[in-house]
Design an enzyme around this catalytic site. Sequence first.
Site, PDB file in Angstrom:
ATOM      1  N   GLY A 233      34.871 -31.264 -14.075  1.00 26.00           N
ATOM      2  CA  GLY A 233      34.962 -30.378 -15.231  1.00 26.00           C
ATOM      3  C   GLY A 233      36.344 -30.260 -15.825  1.00 26.00           C
TER       4      GLY A 233
ATOM      5  CB  CYS B 155       5.742 -36.037 -28.765  1.00 23.23           C
ATOM      6  SG  CYS B 155       6.075 -37.594 -29.604  1.00 23.23           S
TER       7      CYS B 155
ATOM      8  CB  CYS C 105       4.245 -40.088 -26.598  1.00 28.18           C
ATOM      9  SG  CYS C 105       5.433 -38.821 -26.170  1.00 28.18           S
TER      10      CYS C 105
ATOM     11  CB  CYS D 189       9.983 -38.214 -28.099  1.00 25.18           C
ATOM     12  SG  CYS D 189       8.637 -37.653 -27.076  1.00 25.18           S
TER      13      CYS D 189
ATOM     14  CB  CYS E 260       8.619 -41.624 -27.731  1.00 23.81           C
ATOM     15  SG  CYS E 260       7.268 -40.965 -28.708  1.00 23.81           S
TER      16      CYS E 260
END
Lengths: 314, 266, 234
Positions: free
Chosen positions: A44, A253, A256, A278, A284
């Site tokens: 980080g 979606c 899909c 998606c 997808c």
Amino acid sequence: MNAATNTAASNASSEAAYYTHAYLDEQTKRMIRRAILKAIAIPGYQVPFGSREMPVPYGWGTGGIQVTAALIGPRDVYKCIDQGADDTTNAVSIRKFFATVADVETTESTADATIIQSRHRIPELPLREGQIMVLQVPQPEPLRGLESRETETRAMHAYEEYGLQYVSLYENISAFGRIAGGAGYPVLVDERYLMSPSPIPKFDNPKMHLSPALLLFGAGREKRIYAVPPYTRVRSLDFEDYPFEVQKWTQACALCASHESYLDEVILDDSGNRMFICSDTDHCATRRADGHHGSMSDFSLEDAEQSRTGGERP
Amino acid sequence: MSAALALMPDDTPLLRVEGLTKRYGAIIGCENVSFDLRPGEILGIVGESGSGKTTVLNCVSGKLAPTSGGVQFKTRRHGLANIHELSEPDRRRVQREDWGFVHQNPRDGLRMRVSGGANVAEPLMNLGDRHYGRMRQATIDWLNRVELDISRIDHKPRTFSGGMQQRIQIARNLIHAPRLVFMDEPTGGLDVSVQARLLDLLRELVRDLDLSAIIVTHDMAVARLMAARLMVMKGGHVVETGLTDQVLDDPQHPYTQLLVSSVLQI
Amino acid sequence: MITRPAIAVRSLSKTFTLHNRGGMNIPVFDGLDLEVLPGECVVLAGDSGVGKSTLMRTLFGNYLPSGGSVHVRHEGVLVDITHAPPHVLANLRKHTFGYVSQFLRVIPRIATMDLVMEPLLANGVSREIAHERACTMLRALRLPEGHWALPPATFSGGEQQRVNIARSFICDYPVLLLDEPTASLDAANRAIVVDLIKAALGRGVAMVGIFHDEDVRNSVATRYFSVSDFKAAA
């Protein structure tokens, strides 16, 4: 010329070819690798590095490209996505760039890739050990919007003074009644360093938590590299009475039928028709290949265009 | 019982400044400044521009490292400590938890990019409060207390007038219940009528919260109104100290006499 | 039993130096000794300009003496106010000293009622009791009730003076300094103030006063003290 000199010459030419393998010279790559190692050692923490001029403008992913260039080897399989899609201009260009300068195999498949460079998304398919996710970062400093002095933000990181970051969340709730920030939602890495996860949607934040893959972040213009090593705790900041939440959709979606993925809204025509699909194109496509079908899976933009213009095309 | 206690206030100083000297190369910022401040005391530092009063304020508040001398403060966490010998994070913590600092220019003391309400709530977040509803309520309470329209709580500071910005700054510097507040010309750039109302408010708050404060001002009227004690500075030196009315009514030093006689009477 | 003095002044001197007038010295008094016992009202005598007010202000710590000492009994101990640290002096004024000056000098824009309650609040008295006592005091001084919520800046001289008196007599200060408290009052109000002073004497308050009005002076003085006896040589 004898055979021996021939060999030497061919060695020399291959060395010359590889002196600039993956575009950057070896000294630069070594410098970037050092920065990456330090970033991994301090999860980080933003490590400064000597960002180079790249053959694309700042803002097009120069940080991510440099991180990838420093890591990529001939056996790597490289994937590049932009807004989740493998087929947008920027993604295609950068993928071609590495295919050319690093001579590596490229892919659109998340599962097959060893290095995935991205901006704005982490793929839906859970990452696995051995994969490296490289994220392009425009502004590495999560506190910058609130505190413009670099000396002050550095001190805040050094002394873990992160109260200020909550000011932005507070503002959000005051203005919208909830923490509305969608992208670049701040996280605390390993309960120590405050980090901006690049402009990925907060939907992707939980994917970083204890991820088996290595996550690297490169900011070319701001000259910073930082990292989330595999299996590191990543916590999204929140308030006791306003806990962290990811975006949700009522639709699945349209292509899909996935209920779990991050959806993009696509405007279809001028009369307000739209579909949600998606954002992760590979996800997808894989689902559709597996036999999943959404409500508009047969939809073709060309057909729609034709029906709108009455079949006549200019 | 309570009367007896009231008669015997805490006699140990909250702040002890000893031999404070700040040099900028050959130039003297302030030299050999010493004073004590007890809980509930208000000290005014007066003098003209360049007299060193702001240097003293910055050294005492830990913003500026003195060349020599000490600033002892009774911290909540570390007890009596020389704030310049504390580590930087510890010093910043004292500044955050125990102190407030009201700047002359609200732009120096406020975050102009976030709303007035968030400006006021920030010190609570810095102290670790993570409950939005609670902080929101505290902010509303404080905006009421400094007589600001709470319907404007989410407006950016630049949409407020100078006097209102200063009220936001005051709320921001008092919400976390500090024990010592530094004020650098707190009413400096304001119209006289706005200044008067702000001074009334400050005086009330300081009294109600039993705050200790150090107020730097070049305005004798502000000093008389706000401070119980005065320290008069000239050329980096303290030329006179005493109870405010004594210093203003019977000034001893030539400079103080000049300063007092220069005040316009209306 | 020997009564211990509430105020003990020893060889006090005061000279003003005006630095902006070429360091001109204005000597006022020198070698001044004075003791005031509880239950005494010492009235300062002498012509105008002899330094009565200066002495009064020096006793209060408003003026800084050039030499000598001023001891005041504060919480049972004699404190030398000329050398006391500021917080002790502030504390002494809060709990021991009442001071009525010729002019009301208070923080502007504060309601009369709040001004009168303030000394009680500073001494730890509750708001309710302070309010009650302030009402009683203002009523006794015949200050119109309609004025109580107003700041005294617009009041007449006599009204301001009564606010001043109310502030000093509302607390049972053991020491009172009265600099012309009746100067701008009419006869009826003067009589009320005289009664207040007499009541304070009865409680054993030690007082030093300046009164121009001969009747008032004669009715409250337990002793006269001539400041001109200590006139400093110019």
